[in-house]
Design a protein around this motif. Structure first.
Motif, mmCIF file in Angstrom:
data_model
loop_
_atom_site.group_PDB
_atom_site.id
_atom_site.type_symbol
_atom_site.label_atom_id
_atom_site.label_comp_id
_atom_site.label_asym_id
_atom_site.label_seq_id
_atom_site.Cartn_x
_atom_site.Cartn_y
_atom_site.Cartn_z
ATOM 1 N N ARG A 12 0.813 5.979 -10.834
ATOM 2 C CA ARG A 12 0.408 6.064 -9.430
ATOM 3 C C ARG A 12 -0.456 7.304 -9.247
ATOM 4 O O ARG A 12 0.012 8.343 -8.822
ATOM 5 N N LYS A 13 -1.740 7.211 -9.594
ATOM 6 C CA LYS A 13 -2.624 8.367 -9.576
ATOM 7 C C LYS A 13 -3.173 8.694 -8.205
ATOM 8 O O LYS A 13 -3.575 9.812 -7.961
ATOM 9 N N ARG A 45 -5.877 -5.268 0.810
ATOM 10 C CA ARG A 45 -6.589 -4.352 -0.096
ATOM 11 C C ARG A 45 -7.954 -4.926 -0.481
ATOM 12 O O ARG A 45 -8.905 -4.183 -0.707
ATOM 13 N N LYS A 46 -8.063 -6.260 -0.556
ATOM 14 C CA LYS A 46 -9.360 -6.884 -0.848
ATOM 15 C C LYS A 46 -10.358 -6.614 0.267
ATOM 16 O O LYS A 46 -11.562 -6.697 0.068
ATOM 17 N N TYR A 47 -9.863 -6.298 1.459
ATOM 18 C CA TYR A 47 -10.718 -5.974 2.606
ATOM 19 C C TYR A 47 -10.744 -4.465 2.855
ATOM 20 O O TYR A 47 -10.886 -4.016 3.983
ATOM 21 N N SER A 48 -10.585 -3.712 1.784
ATOM 22 C CA SER A 48 -10.759 -2.252 1.774
ATOM 23 C C SER A 48 -9.681 -1.463 2.494
ATOM 24 O O SER A 48 -9.940 -0.364 2.981
ATOM 25 N N CYS A 49 -8.476 -1.981 2.577
ATOM 26 C CA CYS A 49 -7.377 -1.196 3.128
ATOM 27 C C CYS A 49 -7.041 -0.098 2.120
ATOM 28 O O CYS A 49 -6.905 -0.362 0.928
ATOM 29 N N ASP A 50 -6.942 1.133 2.591
ATOM 30 C CA ASP A 50 -6.744 2.271 1.697
ATOM 31 C C ASP A 50 -5.282 2.551 1.353
ATOM 32 O O ASP A 50 -4.985 3.039 0.265
ATOM 33 N N LEU A 51 -4.381 2.288 2.283
ATOM 34 C CA LEU A 51 -2.978 2.662 2.116
ATOM 35 C C LEU A 51 -2.105 1.581 2.736
ATOM 36 O O LEU A 51 -2.340 1.179 3.875
ATOM 37 N N ARG A 69 17.105 -6.248 -4.231
ATOM 38 C CA ARG A 69 15.975 -5.547 -4.856
ATOM 39 C C ARG A 69 14.890 -6.523 -5.275
ATOM 40 O O ARG A 69 13.705 -6.297 -5.038
ATOM 41 N N ASP A 70 15.291 -7.611 -5.902
ATOM 42 C CA ASP A 70 14.314 -8.589 -6.381
ATOM 43 C C ASP A 70 13.556 -9.263 -5.247
ATOM 44 O O ASP A 70 12.383 -9.591 -5.389
ATOM 45 N N SER A 71 14.207 -9.490 -4.121
ATOM 46 C CA SER A 71 13.529 -10.181 -3.018
ATOM 47 C C SER A 71 12.803 -9.226 -2.076
ATOM 48 O O SER A 71 11.834 -9.614 -1.424
ATOM 49 N N GLU A 72 13.247 -7.988 -1.983
ATOM 50 C CA GLU A 72 12.673 -7.059 -1.003
ATOM 51 C C GLU A 72 11.539 -6.185 -1.533
ATOM 52 O O GLU A 72 10.751 -5.670 -0.747
ATOM 53 N N PHE A 73 11.454 -5.984 -2.838
ATOM 54 C CA PHE A 73 10.429 -5.072 -3.345
ATOM 55 C C PHE A 73 9.765 -5.624 -4.597
ATOM 56 O O PHE A 73 10.395 -5.782 -5.624
ATOM 57 N N THR A 74 8.491 -5.945 -4.471
ATOM 58 C CA THR A 74 7.668 -6.306 -5.614
ATOM 59 C C THR A 74 6.368 -5.532 -5.503
ATOM 60 O O THR A 74 5.920 -5.183 -4.401
ATOM 61 N N THR A 75 5.785 -5.250 -6.642
ATOM 62 C CA THR A 75 4.533 -4.508 -6.665
ATOM 63 C C THR A 75 3.808 -4.804 -7.969
ATOM 64 O O THR A 75 4.346 -5.491 -8.849
ATOM 65 N N ASN A 76 2.597 -4.301 -8.085
ATOM 66 C CA ASN A 76 1.838 -4.389 -9.329
ATOM 67 C C ASN A 76 0.892 -3.199 -9.391
ATOM 68 O O ASN A 76 0.863 -2.383 -8.469
ATOM 69 N N GLN A 77 0.105 -3.092 -10.471
ATOM 70 C CA GLN A 77 -0.734 -1.902 -10.627
ATOM 71 C C GLN A 77 -1.811 -1.768 -9.565
ATOM 72 O O GLN A 77 -2.206 -0.660 -9.240
ATOM 73 N N GLY A 78 -2.284 -2.860 -8.998
ATOM 74 C CA GLY A 78 -3.311 -2.786 -7.963
ATOM 75 C C GLY A 78 -2.775 -2.414 -6.594
ATOM 76 O O GLY A 78 -3.533 -2.157 -5.671
ATOM 77 N N ASP A 79 -1.468 -2.369 -6.471
ATOM 78 C CA ASP A 79 -0.804 -2.103 -5.187
ATOM 79 C C ASP A 79 -0.586 -0.598 -5.021
ATOM 80 O O ASP A 79 0.534 -0.102 -5.024
ATOM 81 N N CYS A 80 -1.707 0.104 -4.865
ATOM 82 C CA CYS A 80 -1.628 1.563 -4.865
ATOM 83 C C CYS A 80 -2.769 2.124 -4.017
ATOM 84 O O CYS A 80 -3.884 1.611 -4.097
ATOM 85 N N PRO A 81 -2.542 3.134 -3.225
ATOM 86 C CA PRO A 81 -1.273 3.813 -2.982
ATOM 87 C C PRO A 81 -0.349 2.973 -2.091
ATOM 88 O O PRO A 81 -0.797 2.199 -1.254
ATOM 89 N N LEU A 82 0.939 3.162 -2.313
ATOM 90 C CA LEU A 82 1.970 2.376 -1.643
ATOM 91 C C LEU A 82 3.060 3.283 -1.096
ATOM 92 O O LEU A 82 3.560 4.159 -1.805
ATOM 93 N N ILE A 83 3.426 3.053 0.157
ATOM 94 C CA ILE A 83 4.549 3.748 0.788
ATOM 95 C C ILE A 83 5.656 2.725 1.000
ATOM 96 O O ILE A 83 5.419 1.656 1.548
ATOM 97 N N ALA A 105 5.945 3.884 -6.403
ATOM 98 C CA ALA A 105 5.483 4.157 -5.043
ATOM 99 C C ALA A 105 4.868 5.544 -4.977
ATOM 100 O O ALA A 105 5.150 6.398 -5.804
ATOM 101 N N ASN A 106 4.040 5.734 -3.950
ATOM 102 C CA ASN A 106 3.433 7.041 -3.728
ATOM 103 C C ASN A 106 4.133 7.827 -2.636
ATOM 104 O O ASN A 106 3.812 8.988 -2.416
#
Length: 117
Positions: A12-13, A45-51, A69-83, A105-106
């Motif tokens: 998460r850079k 994010r495809k429409y330029s959402c930053d966060l 946990r499995d149903s409430e939180f999923t993510t991937n490398q493109g899902d960044c930054p994420l709160i 997460a960030n």
């Protein structure tokens, strides 16, 4: 822990704070009940959402249940930054939930606006 919410080690850079110091307009997708899941975040994010924020997650359920946990939180490398937004009335459970998601997460947001038990 299942791979649904821990897909692999992710870097998460992007620092959300740096977004606000860039001098540019920052587009934020606030948490929305049932809508702010990964598919929706990917779309905005495809429409330029930053966060992006996750929907509110009840920390106690998240910590105590693999199914939650499995149903409430999923993510991937493109899902960044994420709160990740949690609701909690117990500091230890909030801390435990934050520790689980911190590699993916960030930031952590504490929902103080919605009525909770």
């Amino acid at each position: 822990m299942k791979s649904a919410y821990r897909p692999h080690s992710m870097s998460r850079k992007k620092d959300p704070i740096e977004l606000f110091h860039s001098g540019q307009l920052v587009k934020v997708c606030a948490p929305m009940v049932r809508y702010s899941k990964l598919a929706f975040r990917t779309l905005v994010r495809k429409y330029s959402c930053d966060l992006c924020y996750t929907p509110m997650i009840v920390a106690a359920d998240f910590v105590q249940s693999v199914k939650a946990r499995d149903s409430e939180f999923t993510t991937n490398q493109g899902d960044c930054p994420l709160i990740v937004q949690f609701a909690a009335n117990d500091a230890r459970l909030l801390s435990d939930a934050a520790r689980i998601v911190c590699p993916y997460a960030n930031g952590i947001d504490i929902n103080c606006g919605c009525p909770q038990r």
